[in-house]
Design an enzyme around this catalytic site. Sequence first.
Site, short mmCIF file in Angstrom:
data_model
loop_
_atom_site.label_atom_id
_atom_site.label_comp_id
_atom_site.label_asym_id
_atom_site.label_seq_id
_atom_site.Cartn_x
_atom_site.Cartn_y
_atom_site.Cartn_z
N ASN A 99 0.87 -1.18 0.00
CA ASN A 99 0.00 0.00 0.00
C ASN A 99 0.90 1.23 0.00
OD1 ASN A 99 -1.80 2.05 0.54
ND2 ASN A 99 -2.27 1.39 2.63
N LYS A 139 0.14 4.25 -0.32
CA LYS A 139 -0.52 5.46 0.21
C LYS A 139 -0.27 6.63 -0.76
CE LYS A 139 -0.10 3.38 4.70
NZ LYS A 139 0.01 3.51 6.14
N HIS A 190 -9.42 1.27 5.07
CA HIS A 190 -8.14 1.44 5.76
C HIS A 190 -8.33 2.43 6.91
CE1 HIS A 190 -4.04 2.67 6.57
NE2 HIS A 190 -3.66 1.54 5.99
N GLU A 201 -6.71 4.86 7.88
CA GLU A 201 -6.50 6.27 7.52
C GLU A 201 -7.74 6.84 6.83
OE1 GLU A 201 -2.78 5.70 5.50
OE2 GLU A 201 -1.83 5.25 7.42
N GLU A 249 -5.36 -4.80 10.93
CA GLU A 249 -4.32 -3.79 11.15
C GLU A 249 -4.62 -3.02 12.43
OE1 GLU A 249 -2.31 -2.59 7.20
OE2 GLU A 249 -4.12 -1.40 7.41
N GLY A 294 2.48 2.41 10.83
CA GLY A 294 3.45 3.49 10.63
C GLY A 294 4.15 3.93 11.90
N SER A 336 3.40 -1.98 10.49
CA SER A 336 4.86 -2.04 10.71
C SER A 336 5.47 -3.40 10.38
CB SER A 336 5.20 -1.62 12.13
OG SER A 336 4.80 -0.27 12.35
#
Length: 246
Positions: A9, A11, A94, A96, A164, A170, A208
Amino acid sequence: MSKKLVVGNWKMNGDTKSGAALVKEIASKAPPSVDVCVCPPAIYLQSLMALEGAGSLTFGTQDCSYHSRYGAYTGEISSAMIKDAGASYVILGHSERRQYYGESNEVVSKKTLRAHEEGLNAIVCVGETLSEREAGIHTSVVIMQLMESLPPSVSGVNLVVAYEPVWAIGTGKTATTEDIREMHGVIRRFVQEKLDNPDSIRILYGGSVKAENAAEIFAVENVDGALVGGASLKADQFLAIIDAAK
Ligand code: PGA
């Protein structure tokens, strides 16, 4: 047992030149024993897919519209367009998207339906926040997300679930193998009990994942691959993760 699936991904990263270099290197070195999917920003999808050798990879987008096919929805990209462009996967829900764009489970469910209408593989993301984990409600939070983010009619065909934990994305913090085993077991039981055709569903871990921890994570029961953010932008790191999935 089906092959492991490793999804990159990107992003909102990469450009024409760096993206092409990355895809070429991954395509030339990734072993056929692992399914590899690259999800660049949608604007680069077709030029990357046209690169020599890119046919050994699959491609996806990081989102799609919940509207059907075509219409007056400025800025939106429909699942029909993603299919038409030649991609086969779409990441949905996701954290985010949930956090910065207010995507609710209901929206994710509508998008999943659209992806499936076009025969795309929907990668539906779920995961708890740190405070939810600390409160000990992480498994019920994830079950609730699954119940509400999967459309009632969904089957396991063309469905991938990505676990996740939000606090691991991250941040350099990875869930322990015990945390991953517990949650992947919970997700496996859920899909087996609730969905038709659950056998083809792959459950990915994300948050991560790096070259250093990938092998350990892939060895955990019910981990069928990984959704990789930061480390998917560096060919050597992404290839090492793919290698660990062999
Ligand atoms: P990360 O991102 O690997 O950089 O933690 C994972 C993701 O957001 O899918």
